[in-house]
Design a protein around this motif. Sequence first.
Motif: not given
Lengths: 99, 317, 558, 217
Positions: B17, B20, B24, B80, B83-84, B86-87, B150, B152, C330, C333-334, C337, C383-384, C387-392
């Motif tokens: 994270v 990433l 970014l 994207f 990040a996806a 990783m998610y 990281r 939640k 997902m 998310s796309v 973007f 955009l940050f 991004s899925l895993s950053f938003d988590v």
Amino acid sequence: MHNNYPSVRTYFLVFGALLLLLIATVGAHFVALGPFQPVVSLGIALLKALLIILFFMHVKASSGLVKLFAAAGFLWLLIFFLLTFGDFATRYWVPTLNQ
Amino acid sequence: MIHLPGLNQASTAAGQVDLLFLVLLGISSFFVLLVSGLLIYFGVKYRHGSSADRSNPPATNNFLEIGWTVALLVIGLPVFVWAASMYFHDEVPPNNVLVINVLGKQWMWEVVHDNGRREINEIHLPVNYPVKLHMISQDVIHSLWIPDFRVKQDVLPGRYTTLWFEATETGEFPLRCAEYCGTQHSGMTGTVFVMEQADYQAWLENAAQGTSLAAQGEQLFSRLGCAACHKLNEQEDGRGPLLLGLYGRTVLLEDGTTITADADYIRRSIVDPQAQIVAGYEPIMPTFANQVDEQDLLALISYIQSLANEDGANQGK
Amino acid sequence: MSEMASEPLGREERTPVSSSPRRPKNYLNTSYTARSWLLTTDHKRIGILYMIAITFFFAVGGIAATTMRLELLTPYGDLVGAETYNKLFTIHGIIMVWFFLIPSIPTTLGNFLIPLMIGAEDLAFPRLNLASWYVFMVGGFVTMAAVIFGGVDTGWTFYTPYSSVYSNTAVALVIVGIVISGFSSIFTGINFIVTIHKMRAPGMTWFRMPLFVWSHYATSLILVLATPVLALVLVLVGIERVFGVGIFDPSLGGDPLLFQHLFWFYSHPAVYIMILPGMGVTSEIVAAFARRRVFGYTFVAFASLAIAILGFLVWGHHMFVSGQSIYAGMVFSVLSFLVAIPSAVKVFNWTATMYKGDIHFDTPMLYALGFIGLFTVGGLTGLFVASLSFDVHVHDSYFVVAHFHYIMVGSTVLAYLGGIHYWWPKISGRLYSAWWGRFSAILIFAGFNLTFFPQFIVGYLGMPRRYYAYAPEFQVYNVLSSAGASILALGYVLPLVYLLYSLQNGRLAPDNPWEATGLEWQTSSPPPTENFLEPPIVTHDAYERPSATISSSTGGQP
Amino acid sequence: MTQTTTQPATPAWPTEDEKLAREREVNALGMWVFLASEIMLFGGLFLVYFVYRFRYPAAFAEGSSELNMWLGALNTAVLLTSSLTMALAVHQARGSSRKTAVLFMLLTMALGLLFLAIKGYEYWQDYQEGLVPGLNFTYSGAEQQAVALFLVLYFVMTALHALHLSIGIVMVGVAIVWGQIRPFAHDPAEPVEMIGLYWHFIDIVWVFLFPVLYLLR
């Protein structure tokens, strides 16, 4: 915009069709259609709605702009339905990535 | 991995994270500098009264417009995808995972380990071992956030949600409620204690008060009279479905749909039994919603899972 | 239902204005009676009525914000208790979103300028326009009543089951207030869409319209199509509170995530309602003060429409960690973007407009440049969080708070102030002090960055939203932010002072003080009630600079 | 995007009948934009309904069977007829005789009131049977919670529709009275046409409500 409004005869024809469709939809209720039940009932309802929009609301005789605005509402609704159901339908899918 | 001050990377996901974040940050800084730089440069060069060449300014340039739109797509979409993925990876726990039950209630976290050990606002867990938090809320929506890992995940009332991670550093890390849940929302914090494997086992054993969660479930099972309808061996056919080996199996329901018997299914069958009638059984089971609270449900589910273990036919917790 | 029937368009015939030494008759000095203001159907006067109303609401929201920032100076809850703090951030959210940001540019500058810019006498439905103001005021009073009767502590997002079951504050009353004010958005949207379609002057084709009008057309699409869903979901929460039935309450079979879907289906397009008009204002200001046509006019115009349409597809990025399905996350998310692309195209086109321009750094231009800079930061941090895993990691943290404040405060409020300063001569017929204008613009820009940039950092480090007591290690960032907030508050008060001062003793403004193109500058400042004395005819493109007004600089335009 | 030729016409204010034609188009367009917002309002409600029907199919079928289908069917017929009379009212108002237009408008109002009466009776019947969650709910069958949810949605959807219908009836009444007081307004048929669009929309909402709520298996 007002010269080609439907004649009185058309109104009564459309009204007759609407009543027939009402009878059809009630009839369909008693026939065991199984999974097709919602498809049929919503299809008939859509048909009735189209009849009313095109003839009673004169959209058929209106400018392209009015047709566009009439369609826009339903189009946005479709976006709302599709993406929300996208979540509810796939909520419990668990990817077998790690197993 | 590059280390951001004030926040340590204490889980396998943290490094990714942070990377990433830096990528970014790099892309964004480039564009911010590009735009503000051009604004300043043009501002100075073409300021009113300057003698710059202003002949035939371009009205538009389709090549340029298409160009930067495609460039943005080419830069954006890989981010994207990364990040996806990783998610996607972070959402699905591996098989051999230590399950800890977490119960969120208005303004505190109650943690229940499998051996029955209970803690308030504290979670003790082993390092370098995947841990899955099996969470539910007793009232409103909360959200368990462990910044140093990281991770939640919202904690919903009426439905189990899971959050998994693998701690890579021992020590104490803050955990906080992130979803607004009322007056003391900002007081709903706690600490995660990451310990060496040996210390963790010792901690778990020496202070185990009383019986394991499954054992508590068994007591509840008899006290509430479940055994009257749900027999525990194949010979007797009770009025309720057989629970042996149930956990993880797919169940055929009265209306023809099938559903996997996971924790949610068992919980709903206890709280709102009419919602899912197993094929071939009568809808006669009363609701136990007002006789059991969330902790009892966790115990009962843990007990039913243990039934499956003896039978050996269970695919993972 | 508002009367849609037409009222006869009998207007006294247009007599050429007698050249009396006193100001010629215009929409301001035709009559000063309260009745002429409170029952006006003149789009210009209704714009001013809205401007007064939202200034009041901006003050209320601002006071709530400053109190919160004072409280956050220390990590412990010592200035106000938890109860009060929760009510403060809820008031700040509700008032700022529904009673300042959403109406800010469309109902003031939009109402005032759209008929002028397209050469019409008024909007399509003047009486509906006045009805929209009254509905807005009634909604505002009901909401303020709820604030006075003990306030609401659910946050402006009203997440269930807290808002519908557990909160014991005046939620039902504030819901009534917001739903009523929702009609104001729908009426404004209807008015703009029909006016832009049907009441353009002869020769004003779609691609000769100013970009301000394009952005308001896109905004009106959202106003009309999204607001009803907000009214619906808030009414459902109200029903659930009053009758104790479980539409979104899981213990009664409901699903709180369905509430979030309905709420964010409105609330994400709502943030585009806030930003699109700001983009329109910036396009006008940059074109005027760079003395140049906007670069890539058609791309900027269609970018507004693209933002309005794509804006309806992305709401799920508010629910990445809410228990929504991974696959839906997902998809959203796309799409999030993709929705960033049109915004970026606009920023690039504004920057390219400056190329080979003749740039004047008056007050409006400073606000527009501030807008472009801060909107770039706000948009990229979008955009940050897409991004899925950053938003988590950063969901519901101060990182997100900083992101949306960069867009709402850094961009929309700057554009609103820029627009006010750009069209002030046209609205009031007076000029304001250029020095004070520039000073307050720079002060606001500095105060803003000091307030919200530290919040990015403290959010990433782990400070959640809506905390009135936080971990001691975050104090330094919060002190910086609170310091910035005090500068920002001062920065916002200054324009109020010197603009009101200019009403009495500002110099009289010429018809076109900034040598700008556009029909609104071809009529008098302030314009007559019927906008144009002779019928407007459009013969050239929106930003074509007629060679007659070659600016005095050496490099004139061809 | 009908647009005049780009070469500059002589600058002149629009003539009276130019303004009248534009007036009619403007009103129709405005009403259609308003109806688009109404579509989103009722559409959102249908979405809530379909999500829960997708989740509790058996309970919703059970709840639907509690409703009196025949009253629903009768109401649909009443509303369709009122759409016909409204369309004829608009036709007459556009055409020659205003008197028959007023007659048809009165007929439409009567049918609207009949619909509300039947609906009221149905609500009263449901109340007697203890099917009103929150007020008097004595349903004790299977899946009580989900059936209660169905009935809540049933009442919210039909009540919102009935509210809109009542507004429609009032507007028709106002149009009749307004037509008498100021008969020489330059375009008397305009308000009737607008209310007609609104009335037909309310009918369309019921056309979808009836099968979705009553004819569920």
